[in-house]
Design a protein around this motif. Structure first.
Motif, PDB file in Angstrom:
ATOM      1  N   SER A 172       0.861  -1.189   0.000  1.00 32.74           N
ATOM      2  CA  SER A 172       0.000   0.000   0.000  1.00 32.74           C
ATOM      3  C   SER A 172       0.895   1.236   0.000  1.00 32.74           C
ATOM      4  O   SER A 172       2.076   1.169   0.360  1.00 32.74           O
ATOM      5  CB  SER A 172      -0.904  -0.002   1.239  1.00 32.74           C
ATOM      6  N   ARG A 190       1.956   0.203   5.265  1.00 32.51           N
ATOM      7  CA  ARG A 190       1.489  -0.602   6.403  1.00 32.51           C
ATOM      8  C   ARG A 190       0.959  -1.960   5.946  1.00 32.51           C
ATOM      9  O   ARG A 190       1.036  -2.954   6.659  1.00 32.51           O
ATOM     10  CB  ARG A 190       0.380   0.180   7.120  1.00 32.51           C
ATOM     11  N   TYR A 191       0.379  -2.001   4.750  1.00 32.23           N
ATOM     12  CA  TYR A 191      -0.260  -3.218   4.260  1.00 32.23           C
ATOM     13  C   TYR A 191       0.391  -3.681   2.957  1.00 32.23           C
ATOM     14  O   TYR A 191       1.088  -2.926   2.290  1.00 32.23           O
ATOM     15  CB  TYR A 191      -1.752  -2.969   3.991  1.00 32.23           C
ATOM     16  N   ASP A 225      -5.317   4.219  -0.519  1.00 33.99           N
ATOM     17  CA  ASP A 225      -5.319   2.842  -0.004  1.00 33.99           C
ATOM     18  C   ASP A 225      -6.686   2.402   0.505  1.00 33.99           C
ATOM     19  O   ASP A 225      -6.787   1.411   1.227  1.00 33.99           O
ATOM     20  CB  ASP A 225      -4.279   2.648   1.129  1.00 33.99           C
ATOM     21  N   VAL A 228      -5.515  -8.803   1.632  1.00 30.79           N
ATOM     22  CA  VAL A 228      -4.764  -7.674   2.194  1.00 30.79           C
ATOM     23  C   VAL A 228      -4.139  -8.147   3.498  1.00 30.79           C
ATOM     24  O   VAL A 228      -4.824  -8.696   4.372  1.00 30.79           O
ATOM     25  CB  VAL A 228      -5.688  -6.454   2.438  1.00 30.79           C
ATOM     26  N   TRP A 229      -2.826  -7.949   3.612  1.00 32.35           N
ATOM     27  CA  TRP A 229      -2.067  -8.388   4.785  1.00 32.35           C
ATOM     28  C   TRP A 229      -1.566  -7.177   5.539  1.00 32.35           C
ATOM     29  O   TRP A 229      -1.112  -6.198   4.942  1.00 32.35           O
ATOM     30  CB  TRP A 229      -0.862  -9.231   4.368  1.00 32.35           C
ATOM     31  N   ASP A 230      -1.635  -7.245   6.872  1.00 35.93           N
ATOM     32  CA  ASP A 230      -0.980  -6.260   7.727  1.00 35.93           C
ATOM     33  C   ASP A 230       0.441  -6.764   7.938  1.00 35.93           C
ATOM     34  O   ASP A 230       0.647  -7.933   8.286  1.00 35.93           O
ATOM     35  CB  ASP A 230      -1.736  -6.171   9.062  1.00 35.93           C
ATOM     36  N   PRO A 281      -4.384 -13.144   6.454  1.00 38.89           N
ATOM     37  CA  PRO A 281      -4.655 -11.793   5.943  1.00 38.89           C
ATOM     38  C   PRO A 281      -5.732 -11.105   6.777  1.00 38.89           C
ATOM     39  O   PRO A 281      -6.570 -11.773   7.389  1.00 38.89           O
ATOM     40  CB  PRO A 281      -5.152 -12.051   4.511  1.00 38.89           C
ATOM     41  N   VAL A 282      -5.712  -9.776   6.801  1.00 39.41           N
ATOM     42  CA  VAL A 282      -6.732  -9.037   7.549  1.00 39.41           C
ATOM     43  C   VAL A 282      -8.009  -8.883   6.715  1.00 39.41           C
ATOM     44  O   VAL A 282      -9.089  -8.667   7.249  1.00 39.41           O
ATOM     45  CB  VAL A 282      -6.221  -7.652   8.015  1.00 39.41           C
ATOM     46  N   GLU A 283      -7.875  -8.981   5.390  1.00 38.69           N
ATOM     47  CA  GLU A 283      -9.043  -8.871   4.517  1.00 38.69           C
ATOM     48  C   GLU A 283      -8.884  -9.852   3.356  1.00 38.69           C
ATOM     49  O   GLU A 283      -7.786 -10.005   2.822  1.00 38.69           O
ATOM     50  CB  GLU A 283      -9.175  -7.447   3.936  1.00 38.69           C
ATOM     51  N   ARG A 337     -12.524  -0.833   0.921  1.00 36.70           N
ATOM     52  CA  ARG A 337     -12.064  -1.432   2.178  1.00 36.70           C
ATOM     53  C   ARG A 337     -12.821  -0.897   3.383  1.00 36.70           C
ATOM     54  O   ARG A 337     -12.861  -1.548   4.424  1.00 36.70           O
ATOM     55  CB  ARG A 337     -10.561  -1.198   2.349  1.00 36.70           C
ATOM     56  N   TRP A 343      -3.786  -0.523  -5.853  1.00 37.70           N
ATOM     57  CA  TRP A 343      -4.432   0.293  -4.810  1.00 37.70           C
ATOM     58  C   TRP A 343      -4.846   1.639  -5.404  1.00 37.70           C
ATOM     59  O   TRP A 343      -4.208   2.127  -6.326  1.00 37.70           O
ATOM     60  CB  TRP A 343      -3.449   0.608  -3.684  1.00 37.70           C
TER      61      TRP A 343
END
Length: 453
Positions: free
Chosen positions: A300, A304-305, A360, A316-318, A325-327, A377, A356
């Motif tokens: 991103s 951060r991502y 983001d 989507v990974w943090d 993944p977070v999403e 998101r 993106w």
């Protein structure tokens, strides 16, 4: 970015919708292989948009200045420069033909009046300078205006050359050629945030280059086993972190992502972080490994991502959480029942990219039938849009498309059995600051923008 950040950017709420802006390329039914677009990339300001094709050409579009007499018509993109970046070659040692197809284009941040970009085919990376000339020197002492040398004995007076205005010329010249460093096909290039170095990745190795040095590069990742029969995975994509010049990630055909820190060691075979989602044993099938292969990875803008694209989904990974993944967004889940026929026609190996938006808050990726998907998101809304000439009237709003998977088909829906798998959106790009997107559909480049009511 209010439209996207406010949640209307994807789902099509009241404040914001996508509408057609332009389409580039011929309408012919028979498309020449060389004209198929293979990469799309905005520069850092978004004023230039570059495409590469299978014929080794790079076409750069420049955004026109906004017209004061028509304040609502935002600048259109028109052809700025076209040049042949790569030619077909032959590797006589391996008896292999090297295609001219442009695999990736990456812009360098602008430092002066000229623009610089890196373009690569399977083996060779080139640094191109794109510059403008609107003046030419006249009145040389040693040559005539037509360029012929003058007889020195006839020169009786010393002239001072002067600059005269001329029609604007845009020149593309290769400044550096980075060759002979990859045994396998290059799949990624990524410019570092230090703006001095960049990486290039092939199936088994990642090299680090300095933009000024062409005769050597540092090998920073090498996953080639001593015995090639033990090979279980390959590198599919790699990218530098947007802010930390020592951090990069690479993805693999096994669906894993490794984050490496060049401060820890010169050879980054041991990763700092390892991102992998545990597999659900109940959903395992013959195709599980193929569809889990990651085709693209993108940090991103915030750093951060990161986002990864596999065959059926975008994740989507943090960077602070490696175990899942977070999403997760399903791109075309309706194809899960069609994997067998997609395997037979080789579509299951298609490599879809993802991108993106500038803040983001939204992501975009492609699908089949010239459909592309957007996910918001913040609101978790998603939409399917189509790049087609039928909706290519100026400012025509894009109607969301729906795919019917079974049962009774509604009027506006398209049946999953009637999708055209030859029409695929593999390459997309989002303007870094505005809601303008570029979508490559075979040999056509579609440009869409937001319609603010």
């Amino acid at each position: 970015m209010a439209g996207v950040a406010g949640g209307g950017g994807v789902g099509g709420s009241n404040d914001f919708q996508w509408c057609f802006s332009q389409v580039k390329g011929a309408i012919d039914e028979d498309v020449a292989e060389a004209d198929i677009i293979s990469t799309v990339e905005f520069n850092y300001s978004g004023d230039l948009l570059a495409t590469g094709d299978k014929g080794g050409r790079v076409v750069i579009f420049q955004r026109e200045q906004e017209n004061k007499s028509r304040p609502h018509s935002r600048g259109e993109y028109n052809v700025y420069s076209t040049f042949q970046s790569h030619e077909p070659e032959f590797d006589y040692l391996k008896s292999l033909e090297i295609e001219e197809k442009i695999n990736k284009i990456r812009w360098l941040p602008q430092q002066n009046a000229a623009h610089f970009l890196l373009s690569t085919n399977d083996k060779t990376i080139k640094l191109w300078k794109i510059s403008e000339r609107d003046k030419r020197a006249e009145g040389y002492n040693l040559k005539d205006e037509d360029g012929r040398l003058r007889d020195p004995f006839r020169i009786t007076a010393l002239r001072v050359p002067i600059l005269k205005p001329m029609d604007l010329m845009v020149e593309a010249s290769p400044r550096r050629i980075f060759a002979n460093a990859h045994t396998y096909h290059i799949n990624s290039i990524s410019v570092n945030s230090d703006h001095e170095t960049y990486l290039s990745a092939d199936d088994l190795r990642i090299n680090l280059w300095h933009l000024e040095i062409t005769d050597r590069s540092f090998n920073i990742v090498d996953i080639k086993p001593a015995n090639m029969e033990e090979l279980t995975e390959v590198i599919t994509a790699a990218e530098f972190h947007p802010h930390h010049c020592n951090v990069f990630v690479y993805s693999s055909s096994k669906g894993t992502i490794r984050l490496c820190d060049m401060r820890s060691s010169a050879l980054c075979d041991r990763h700092s972080k390892f991102f992998e989602e545990p597999e659900d044993p109940s959903s395992r099938s013959f195709f599980s490994e193929i569809i889990s292969s990651i085709s693209d990875v993108k940090f991103s803008h915030s750093g951060r991502y990161m986002m990864t694209r596999d065959y059926l989904s975008v994740k989507v990974w943090d960077l602070n959480m490696e175990n899942r993944p977070v999403e997760t967004y399903q791109v075309h889940e309706y194809l899960r029942s069609k994997l067998c026929s997609l395997y037979e026609n080789d579509c299951i190996f298609d490599k879809f990219e993802c991108c993106w938006n500038g803040s983001d808050s939204a992501i975009m990726t492609g699908s089949y039938n010239n459909f592309f998907r957007m996910f918001d998101r913040n609101t978790r809304r998603d939409v399917t849009l189509e790049a087609s000439r039928e909706s290519s009237k100026p400012r025509a709003m894009l109607k969301p498309r729906k795919v019917c998977t079974g049962g009774k088909r509604k009027k506006d829906e398209i049946s999953v059995d009637s999708l055209d798998f030859n029409k695929k959106i593999l390459h997309t790009a989002w303007h870094p600051m505005e809601n303008i997107i570029a979508v490559a559909a075979t040999n056509n480049l579609y440009i869409f923008q937001d319609k603010i009511n």
